[in-house]
Design an enzyme around this catalytic site. Structure first.
Site, mmCIF file in Angstrom:
data_model
loop_
_atom_site.group_PDB
_atom_site.id
_atom_site.type_symbol
_atom_site.label_atom_id
_atom_site.label_comp_id
_atom_site.label_asym_id
_atom_site.label_seq_id
_atom_site.Cartn_x
_atom_site.Cartn_y
_atom_site.Cartn_z
ATOM 1 N N ASP A 59 0.849 -1.200 0.000
ATOM 2 C CA ASP A 59 0.000 0.000 0.000
ATOM 3 C C ASP A 59 0.887 1.253 0.000
ATOM 4 O OD1 ASP A 59 -2.253 1.883 0.916
ATOM 5 O OD2 ASP A 59 -3.258 -0.045 0.917
ATOM 6 N N HIS A 99 -3.245 5.575 3.990
ATOM 7 C CA HIS A 99 -4.091 4.467 3.548
ATOM 8 C C HIS A 99 -3.574 3.123 4.050
ATOM 9 C CE1 HIS A 99 -6.130 1.833 0.504
ATOM 10 N NE2 HIS A 99 -7.094 2.725 0.655
ATOM 11 N N SER A 243 -11.586 -0.641 0.548
ATOM 12 C CA SER A 243 -10.213 -0.731 1.063
ATOM 13 C C SER A 243 -10.179 -1.183 2.511
ATOM 14 C CB SER A 243 -9.525 0.636 0.964
ATOM 15 O OG SER A 243 -9.229 0.962 -0.369
#
Length: 291
Positions: A59, A99, A243
């Site tokens: 990520d 994220h 996600s």
């Protein structure tokens, strides 16, 4: 304990047996078998915390030491060279966008005992290059992580073949590749490949509640709406998206593999199916237990 079958060297060619075949002696090798009606959430992950299981978050990076994400065991980042090739090199456990830290925090909230590592392939949490994605995913597979969380997708058809090959390689190396579906209904990859565990969102609050989707390509639905997630700087926010559904399933996979480390991705998918919220109770009542 010897290496599991999928990590042993290839068998030598045996004259008289077709390629990839086995002799009678080789074919008699035993393995543990569990009756399907004995598989329940209690059997699958009851009492487990993910200890002994290695998870890699591919990520934007993971902020090491964040109260929700915890320590990061290995951290690498994608670095392009002058020839346009990308190499994964060691780096400090930092996050360019938040994220990856959010995903790691969700995994840790479900399976607090797991080992978390980071492969940084995104530049700002939303964008990254195709070569970086390929390099990061390849690195994670070669490192033999038990679970790889990929909460991202690409719409670039040019990457399809490479990603498909990598997804299959992960499957046969016993790396459970958990991938979030794209948030929009557009052709995208690799979540739509059958060799991965694909995940989209539901809007319930229970992090342990997930459902099997009888109409793939998305296979499972997990919590993904207004999820409390870790954010860089030690903070937390609430965020929505597939996600954050995927790492809930990654955490569950870690719990299951912590109790049953010999499960292959095929068997792991079967256990997830048998313990899903809309499947329990359908096979003789053994699945009514909850943890």
């Amino acid at each position: 304990m010897s290496d599991p079958p999928w990590r042993r060297p290839s068998r030598p060619y045996t004259p008289g047996v077709p390629a990839w075949g086995a002799t009678r002696a080789q074919a008699r090798e035993g393995f543990a078998s569990i009756p399907m009606d004995s598989v329940s959430p209690q059997w699958a992950w009851g009492g487990a915390d993910g200890s002994g299981v290695r998870v890699c978050v591919v990520d934007s990076g993971v902020e090491g030491g964040h109260p929700m994400a915890g320590p990061v065991d290995l951290a690498v980042t994608a670095v392009p060279d002058e020839d346009g090739e990308v190499e994964m090199v060691p780096c400090e456990p930092t996050d360019r966008a938040g994220h990856g830290t959010a995903c790691a925090g969700v995994i840790r909230s479900v399976a607090p005992g797991v080992s978390v590592s980071s492969a940084q392939v995104l530049t700002d949490g939303k964008t990254g290059s195709g070569p970086a994605l390929i390099a990061g995913l390849s690195w994670a597979i070669e490192q033999n992580f038990d679970v790889i969380n990929l909460s991202l997708a690409t719409t670039r058809p040019a990457l399809t073949a490479q990603l498909h090959e990598l997804a299959d390689r992960a499957y046969f190396r016993r790396c459970a590749l958990v991938v979030s579906a794209h948030n929009r209904p557009v052709p995208s990859y690799p979540w739509s490949f059958s060799s991965v565990i694909s995940v989209a969102s539901h809007d319930e609050d229970d992090p342990m509640t997930y459902y099997y989707n009888p109409a793939p390509p998305v296979e499972f639905h997990a919590r993904g709406v207004r999820v409390p997630v870790a954010w860089p700087g030690g903070g937390t926010i609430r965020s929505t998206g597939n996600s954050f559904a995927a790492p809930h399933i990654s955490g569950l996979c870690a719990l299951i593999l912590g109790k049953h480390p010999w499960l292959t991705p095929f068997q792991l998918k079967t256990v997830l199916f048998l313990c899903a919220g809309n499947t329990t109770g359908r096979l003789g009542g053994a699945h009514d237990e909850t943890c």
